[in-house]
Enzyme design. Sequence first.
Site, mmCIF file in Angstrom:
data_model
loop_
_atom_site.group_PDB
_atom_site.id
_atom_site.type_symbol
_atom_site.label_atom_id
_atom_site.label_comp_id
_atom_site.label_asym_id
_atom_site.label_seq_id
_atom_site.Cartn_x
_atom_site.Cartn_y
_atom_site.Cartn_z
ATOM 1 N N GLY A 164 0.805 -1.215 0.000
ATOM 2 C CA GLY A 164 0.000 0.000 0.000
ATOM 3 C C GLY A 164 0.843 1.272 0.000
ATOM 4 N N GLU A 200 17.481 -1.732 -1.295
ATOM 5 C CA GLU A 200 17.741 -1.802 -2.728
ATOM 6 C C GLU A 200 18.133 -0.439 -3.268
ATOM 7 O OE1 GLU A 200 14.113 -3.702 -4.132
ATOM 8 O OE2 GLU A 200 13.172 -1.788 -4.519
ATOM 9 N N ILE A 203 16.222 3.566 -7.933
ATOM 10 C CA ILE A 203 16.276 3.802 -9.378
ATOM 11 C C ILE A 203 15.845 5.252 -9.580
ATOM 12 C CG2 ILE A 203 15.485 3.018 -11.646
ATOM 13 C CD1 ILE A 203 16.868 0.751 -10.257
ATOM 14 N N ARG A 291 -3.195 -10.921 -5.979
ATOM 15 C CA ARG A 291 -4.633 -10.614 -5.862
ATOM 16 C C ARG A 291 -5.060 -9.827 -7.080
ATOM 17 N NH1 ARG A 291 -3.810 -5.092 -5.094
ATOM 18 N NH2 ARG A 291 -1.908 -4.640 -3.921
HETATM 19 P P1 ADP Z 1 -3.059 -1.730 -6.396
HETATM 20 O O1 ADP Z 1 -3.515 -0.351 -6.525
HETATM 21 O O2 ADP Z 1 -1.895 -1.965 -7.250
HETATM 22 O O3 ADP Z 1 -4.113 -2.763 -6.513
HETATM 23 P P2 ADP Z 1 -2.400 -0.909 -3.786
HETATM 24 O O4 ADP Z 1 -0.987 -1.042 -3.335
HETATM 25 O O5 ADP Z 1 -2.909 0.440 -4.085
HETATM 26 O O6 ADP Z 1 -2.493 -1.893 -4.973
HETATM 27 O O7 ADP Z 1 -3.330 -1.643 -2.733
HETATM 28 C C1 ADP Z 1 -4.694 -1.895 -2.925
HETATM 29 C C2 ADP Z 1 -5.391 -1.725 -1.627
HETATM 30 O O8 ADP Z 1 -4.845 -2.589 -0.651
HETATM 31 C C3 ADP Z 1 -5.279 -0.333 -1.065
HETATM 32 O O9 ADP Z 1 -6.487 -0.035 -0.422
HETATM 33 C C4 ADP Z 1 -4.118 -0.462 -0.086
HETATM 34 O O10 ADP Z 1 -4.222 0.517 0.925
HETATM 35 C C5 ADP Z 1 -4.320 -1.857 0.431
HETATM 36 N N1 ADP Z 1 -3.081 -2.543 0.831
HETATM 37 C C6 ADP Z 1 -2.200 -3.146 0.015
HETATM 38 N N2 ADP Z 1 -1.231 -3.759 0.701
HETATM 39 C C7 ADP Z 1 -1.492 -3.533 2.006
HETATM 40 C C8 ADP Z 1 -0.857 -3.929 3.245
HETATM 41 N N3 ADP Z 1 0.237 -4.683 3.276
HETATM 42 N N4 ADP Z 1 -1.412 -3.496 4.379
HETATM 43 C C9 ADP Z 1 -2.522 -2.749 4.360
HETATM 44 N N5 ADP Z 1 -3.167 -2.384 3.240
HETATM 45 C C10 ADP Z 1 -2.671 -2.760 2.084
HETATM 46 P P1 ADP Z 2 4.186 -1.528 -2.183
HETATM 47 O O1 ADP Z 2 4.317 -2.945 -1.707
HETATM 48 O O2 ADP Z 2 3.896 -0.576 -1.092
HETATM 49 O O3 ADP Z 2 3.309 -1.405 -3.381
HETATM 50 P P2 ADP Z 2 6.492 -1.331 -3.960
HETATM 51 O O4 ADP Z 2 7.739 -2.081 -3.648
HETATM 52 O O5 ADP Z 2 5.618 -1.902 -5.017
HETATM 53 O O6 ADP Z 2 5.675 -1.132 -2.612
HETATM 54 O O7 ADP Z 2 6.872 0.169 -4.328
HETATM 55 C C1 ADP Z 2 5.876 1.177 -4.429
HETATM 56 C C2 ADP Z 2 6.404 2.338 -5.267
HETATM 57 O O8 ADP Z 2 7.597 2.881 -4.695
HETATM 58 C C3 ADP Z 2 6.810 1.973 -6.676
HETATM 59 O O9 ADP Z 2 5.720 1.963 -7.570
HETATM 60 C C4 ADP Z 2 7.834 3.026 -7.017
HETATM 61 O O10 ADP Z 2 7.219 4.232 -7.388
HETATM 62 C C5 ADP Z 2 8.529 3.255 -5.693
HETATM 63 N N1 ADP Z 2 9.742 2.413 -5.599
HETATM 64 C C6 ADP Z 2 9.846 1.218 -4.998
HETATM 65 N N2 ADP Z 2 11.089 0.701 -5.087
HETATM 66 C C7 ADP Z 2 11.836 1.603 -5.761
HETATM 67 C C8 ADP Z 2 13.221 1.681 -6.165
HETATM 68 N N3 ADP Z 2 14.094 0.734 -5.866
HETATM 69 N N4 ADP Z 2 13.618 2.791 -6.836
HETATM 70 C C9 ADP Z 2 12.758 3.780 -7.122
HETATM 71 N N5 ADP Z 2 11.458 3.776 -6.768
HETATM 72 C C10 ADP Z 2 10.977 2.716 -6.101
#
Ligand code: ADP
Ligand code: ADP
Length: 447
Positions: A164, A200, A203, A291
Site C-alpha cells: 500500500g 535496494e 532507481i 490478488r
Molecule cells: P493496487 O492499486 O496496485 O491494486 P495498492 O498497493 O494500491 O495496490 O493496494 C490496494 C489496496 O490494498 C489499497 O487499499 C491499499 O491501501 C491496500 N493494501 C495493500 N497492501 C497492504 C498492506 N500490506 N497493508 C494494508 N493495506 C494494504
Molecule cells: P508496495 O508494496 O507498497 O506497493 P512497492 O515495492 O511496489 O511497494 O513500491 C511502491 C512504489 O515505490 C513503486 O511503484 C515506485 O514508485 C517506488 N519504488 C519502490 N522501489 C523503488 C526503487 N528501488 N527505486 C525507485 N522507486 C521505487
Amino acid sequence: MFKKVLIANRGEIAVRIIRACRELGVRSVAVYSTADKNALHAQIADEAVCIGPASTSDSYLNMKAIIAACEITGCDALHPGFGFLSENASFAAMCQKCGIEFIGPSHEAIEMLGDKACAKETMKNAGVPVIPGSEGAVRTNEEALEWAEKIGYPLLVKASAGGGGRGIRRINSKEELIPQVEIARQEAKSFFGDDAVYMEKLILNPRHVEIQILADKLGNVIHLGERDCSMQRRNQKVLEESPSPVMNPELRQRMGEAAVKAAKACGYYNAGTIEFLVENNNFYFMEMNTRIQVEHPVTEFVTGVDLVKSQIKIAAGLPLDYSQEDIKVSGHAIECRINAENPKLGFRPSPGKIIALHTPGGPGIRIDSAAYQGYTIPPYYDSMIAKLIVYAPTRQDAIMKMRWALSEFIVEGVDTNIDFQLALIKSEAFESGVYDNGFLNTFKFDE
Ligand code: ADP
Ligand code: ADP
Ligand code: MG
C-alpha cells in the site's frame, strides 16, 4: 462451478465481484460492518451478513467471523478482493481447512511472495532481472553497512511485509543509514507486525510498469500486457493506463515472458500482477501482488478479458479460456481513481453524505463504484469512492474522452479529487507521456 461465493470486502471491488458472480450464475453473500449497513455491496448481494463493528480489525479483518458467515450461509468459496485479508496467507490456509475455496493463489504462494525480500530472491534465482540490492532481509546494522557499500547511495530501505505504498524510506548518505534503518524496522514492526527490512538501489527516474498474468491450476500461464502506474502520490497510484506510453512490442514481449517465468517459478495460479520498474528500456522486478488490483479494468478494456470472472473459474478448477496467442492488446484505456479527499488541504479525507451524484456515460466509459446519491461515506475506510475508466482507439482519443468524462462527473456534499485529476489529464507532461514516478511530487495544482 461454485454454488455460493462470499465476498470478504466492501466498496466498489465488492460490487464488482458480486456482478461477476451473477454473470456466472453463482449466488453471492456480502459481509458488512455496522457502519456499512446501508452500503451498496450489502444491498445488491443475494444475502448479507453483519460481521462486526466499524473497526476493520473487528469486521473486515475478523477471520473467524468471516469463516462463520461462510458456514452459516453455506458458501463453498470466498473472494477476498484487494486490501484487507487478500494477501493474508494464514487466512487462505484457514479457508482451505474449513473446506472453503479461497479465490486466489495457494497460501504457500501468498506467504512466499508476501515476503518481498524472499520474493526477490526467488525471482533472481529464476532468471528474472531484479532491482540490485541486499540478498534477502538485512538483519543487523553491520549487514546494513556492508550492503550499503555495495549498493551505493541513494538507496531505499523497505519493509519485507510492506504494501500500500507504506514502509519505504529513502537513504541519501552513510550518515543517515543506521538511524533510518532503525526507524524503518520500528515502522515495519508497528505497521505490518514484522520488523524485517531489505535494501535496494534507488532507481532514479523510473516508471512503474506492471504485467497482469492469469494462471490456471493445470499449469497454463498467460500474460495480458502491461499497465503503466507511474502517476503516483507517496508511492500510491493515482491514475493508470494501458498500454504504457514507454512500451514497445519488443519490451512487452521480454517483460511478458519474464512475468510468466516469475509465476511459474513459484507454482502460481489465479490472477496476479508482477510489478517492475522500467528505466531506459531495462526492467527490474519489484514485487508480485497475489490478488486482483485496483486498476484491473484498464487491462479488461484493452484485452476484452474479464479478470474477475477468470479468477472465479480458475479457482473452480477450470482451464484458462485463452491461450497466449488469443491475447491481443488493442486501443487505449485510462483509469482515474476518484477519492473523497481535498487536494488543497493535503489530500485530507472528506467523508460525509453525498447529496448529489451524476456520473458520466457514453461509449467507452466505465464507472466502478459503490457510491449513490444519499449515501454517507463512513470515515473508517479507504477514501476511494469510484474508478472512472475510459477506452478509445488511441491514447489521444482516450485522453480527450477522460477530460470530458471528468468534467461531467458531479459529486456534491463531500470534497473530491476530480478537479485534480482533470488538471493532471490536461497537463503537458501527461499528454506527452514523458514523465516518471516522481512527477506528481512536483505537480502544482491550483485551479
Ligand atoms: P493496487 O492499486 O496496485 O491494486 P495498492 O498497493 O494500491 O495496490 O493496494 C490496494 C489496496 O490494498 C489499497 O487499499 C491499499 O491501501 C491496500 N493494501 C495493500 N497492501 C497492504 C498492506 N500490506 N497493508 C494494508 N493495506 C494494504
Ligand atoms: P508496495 O508494496 O507498497 O506497493 P512497492 O515495492 O511496489 O511497494 O513500491 C511502491 C512504489 O515505490 C513503486 O511503484 C515506485 O514508485 C517506488 N519504488 C519502490 N522501489 C523503488 C526503487 N528501488 N527505486 C525507485 N522507486 C521505487
Ligand atoms: Mg507495489
